[in-house]
Structures are given as C-alpha cells and as structure tokens.
Scaffold this motif. Structure first.
Motif, PDB file in Angstrom:
ATOM      1  N   ILE A 211       0.837  -1.208   0.000  1.00 23.45           N
ATOM      2  CA  ILE A 211       0.000   0.000   0.000  1.00 23.45           C
ATOM      3  C   ILE A 211       0.869   1.254   0.000  1.00 23.45           C
ATOM      4  O   ILE A 211       0.657   2.179  -0.801  1.00 23.45           O
ATOM      5  N   MET A 212       1.861   1.298   0.878  1.00 23.14           N
ATOM      6  CA  MET A 212       2.723   2.479   0.968  1.00 23.14           C
ATOM      7  C   MET A 212       3.559   2.651  -0.306  1.00 23.14           C
ATOM      8  O   MET A 212       3.760   3.790  -0.767  1.00 23.14           O
ATOM      9  N   TYR A 213       4.022   1.567  -0.875  1.00 22.49           N
ATOM     10  CA  TYR A 213       4.823   1.662  -2.097  1.00 22.49           C
ATOM     11  C   TYR A 213       3.974   2.199  -3.249  1.00 22.49           C
ATOM     12  O   TYR A 213       4.449   3.014  -4.062  1.00 22.49           O
ATOM     13  N   THR A 214       2.725   1.769  -3.317  1.00 23.68           N
ATOM     14  CA  THR A 214       1.821   2.261  -4.355  1.00 23.68           C
ATOM     15  C   THR A 214       1.562   3.754  -4.182  1.00 23.68           C
ATOM     16  O   THR A 214       1.609   4.527  -5.158  1.00 23.68           O
ATOM     17  N   ILE A 215       1.297   4.164  -2.952  1.00 21.92           N
ATOM     18  CA  ILE A 215       1.067   5.596  -2.679  1.00 21.92           C
ATOM     19  C   ILE A 215       2.307   6.409  -3.036  1.00 21.92           C
ATOM     20  O   ILE A 215       2.215   7.469  -3.683  1.00 21.92           O
ATOM     21  N   MET A 216       3.480   5.942  -2.631  1.00 22.53           N
ATOM     22  CA  MET A 216       4.718   6.661  -2.917  1.00 22.53           C
ATOM     23  C   MET A 216       4.970   6.775  -4.424  1.00 22.53           C
ATOM     24  O   MET A 216       5.357   7.848  -4.916  1.00 22.53           O
ATOM     25  N   SER A 217       4.726   5.707  -5.156  1.00 25.20           N
ATOM     26  CA  SER A 217       4.961   5.714  -6.600  1.00 25.20           C
ATOM     27  C   SER A 217       4.031   6.704  -7.294  1.00 25.20           C
ATOM     28  O   SER A 217       4.466   7.485  -8.162  1.00 25.20           O
TER      29      SER A 217
END
Length: 345
Positions: A211-217
């Motif tokens: 979830i965090m990686y998707t938001i960051m990307s």
C-alpha cells in the motif's frame, strides 16, 4: 578525467557509495524491522528469542552504515556538508535513536523485573522504528531536493523543513519495507507458536508495504515528474521498475509457499532495485536545487580530487572483499533457529 572500465572516478565512487548503502539497507534493514515489531510479540521468552535472532549480527550490520557514511564524506564532501547541515534535526534524532537502540538491546535482560524489561522493549521498538522512518525521511528530501544558493548551502533551512508530505510517505514506505524484511528474517529464525505469530505479522507487513509503495509511486509520478526524465530519455531503463514490481510481487507468493529463504532473497533484491531506481533518478545529481538548476550538487562539482578518489577506490577494492568475507562468516556461524542459553540476551 581518469577512467576505469570507461567510467570516470566520480561515477565509480557514486556506485561504491550506493552499493555500501544498499548493503546497509539489506543487512540492518531486517534487524531494524524486527525491532520495530518487537512489542507485538507477547511473552518474555518469545521476545528474548526475537532479540537473540538479531543479537549476534546487529552491531556488525551497522558497520556498513559507518563505512557508507565515511565513503560519502570522503568522496563527495560538499554534498555531505550540505545535506547534514540542512537535515541536522533528523540526523541528530537518528544518532540518538541508534544509541538508544544499542542500550535497549544490551540492558533489556540484565534485570528480571517486568517493568524494567517492558521499558527497554518499548525503547527498542521505538528506536528501531524511528531509525527506519528517519532514513526514509532523509531519502525523500534528497529525492525532491530543496533550495540551494550558489555556495551549495540550503536557503533558509528551518526546524521542520524535513517534515513534508513526500518525505513522510517515503519514511513510512521505508519503515514498512524493513518490517516486512524483518518479519521474513524472524520466520527463518523461529519455530513453534512464535513462528506462527511471525507469519501472521509478515502478512500484515506485506500488505502495509505494498500500500505504501503504491502511494509513494503515484505521489512521485504526479508531483515530481522530473524523477522520471531519465526513463523517458532511455526507455530501456523501464526494465528496472518492472523488475522491482515483479520482485515485490514474488515475496508474498514465496511466503505463501513457506519458502522464506527465497522470500528473504527477493526482499533483499527489492531493497537493491529500489535504491538503484533512486540512483538512476538522481544521476549525475546528488541534491537537486529546486530554485535554480545551476546550484544543483552533482557528483562532479561535489567530488574530491581525482587523486583522492583514485586512492580511495584502491582502498575500497581491497577492503570490500574483507568486509564481505567477515559478514559471510558471521551469518554462517549463527545460521539456524534460535535457541536460548545462559549466554543469550
């Protein structure tokens, strides 16, 4: 400008620094992640097992941070000075929590009182989590850059300049990545009910990281499109984010099949690929001047002399195999499930 294998000295030193910080992220990442989830382990015995899973290696892992910081200072002193002065608060907090973490590990089992052990369990979790978070905060600020004057000094730095939405997002992404990495490592070192509990925590950590990686990307693509310019210029580089996504996707697949060693390897590969992406996004810049591109710190205007870089590359070529050999021996000696004895923490 002198070259080796077609690469100039500043570029080679850029790769050396990146490799050392990648090694630090992989090695200290799992014990920081294990520490960040320490309070979620309930019984005193299980907490001791989790602590002893990282006990023989945590201080050796931090050697990579010391070497990485030293090479950064030696190779790119201007960047080192600018970054540390502008990010003074997070770096001072980082050092404070490193000290607190070491104290927590060493003091935790020195006394039998429950309040004593609970206190150091709390500080161990807090310090481990904050170290991981602050590393991400600094990385987020480096990626987005900040205003620099013609002397490569930050313009009007203030106490809270490091706390911005993107840096916070990168901070939590780093924290969840390390917690996932740590949970995989603990799954390799534990057994019985503790192993079952670690597997449940691993599932939650994987979801949180994705979830965090998707938001960051998405945040990066929307608000910092300049970080994608290198990929537009060289389309072949798109293989890197594709490989990163495939590596991340492979971790839950392997964990579901209980292939935790393979999952740990791919978690380590994910660390490396994400840092390679950072390097590609920045190169040849080290710190982007958001107010004036001419003030951007690059590997060329921040590098030490050619002679100094040449000497240090020779030293690195000698020292790196020694560090790798030492690391391999330590992990080989302490491989396997954790068993408590009179020498345990």
């Amino acid at each position: 400008m002198e070259t080796i294998l077609g690469l100039d000295y500043p570029t080679l030193w850029f790769l050396v620094v990146g490799a050392l910080f990648s090694g630090y992220g992989i090695l200290d990442g799992f014990d920081l992640g294990a520490g960040a989830m320490h309070l979620f382990i309930r019984s005193d015995k299980n907490r001791r097992i989790a602590l002893n899973a990282v006990g023989p290696v945590w201080d050796g892992n931090e050697v990579w941070l010391v070497i990485g910081g030293g090479t950064l200072f030696a190779g790119f002193p201007i960047f080192y000075a600018t970054l540390f002065s502008a990010m003074y608060i997070p770096f001072m907090l980082f050092i404070f929590f490193i000290i607190l973490r070491a104290i927590s590990i060493e003091f935790r089992s020195k006394e039998e009182m429950k309040w004593w052990r609970n206190l150091w369990d709390f500080t161990y979790t807090l310090s481990s989590g904050m170290i991981a978070f602050l590393l991400g905060v600094v990385l987020g600020n480096v990626l987005q850059g900040f205003p620099l004057d013609e002397h490569f000094e930050a313009i009007n730095p203030h106490l809270t300049m490091f706390l911005n939405p993107y840096a916070i997002i990168v901070g939590f992404t780093t924290l969840t990545l390390m917690m996932m990495h740590g949970a995989i490592y603990l799954s390799l070192k534990t057994e019985g009910k503790l192993f079952d509990h670690v597997v449940l925590m691993l599932e939650k950590c994987m979801i949180a990281f994705i979830i965090m990686y998707t938001i960051m990307s998405l945040y990066t693509l929307i608000f910092f499109p300049h970080l994608a310019e290198r990929f537009k210029e060289y389309p072949v580089l798109f293989i890197l984010p594709v490989l990163a996504v495939l590596s991340i996707a492979n971790i839950p697949r392997l964990a579901k099949k209980q292939k935790y060693l393979s999952a740990f390897i791919f978690s380590s590969i994910t660390f490396s690929l994400l840092l390679i992406l950072v390097a590609v996004q920045l190169y040849p810049s080290l710190l982007i001047a958001t107010n004036n591109p001419e003030n951007t710190i690059t590997i060329y205007n921040a590098a030490a002399s050619q002679k100094a870089l040449g000497i240090m590359l020779t030293i690195a070529a000698i020292g790196t195999p020694l560090v790798l050999t030492y690391t391999f021996i330590v992990y080989k000696v302490f491989w396997g499930k954790v068993k408590l004895d009179e020498h345990s923490y």
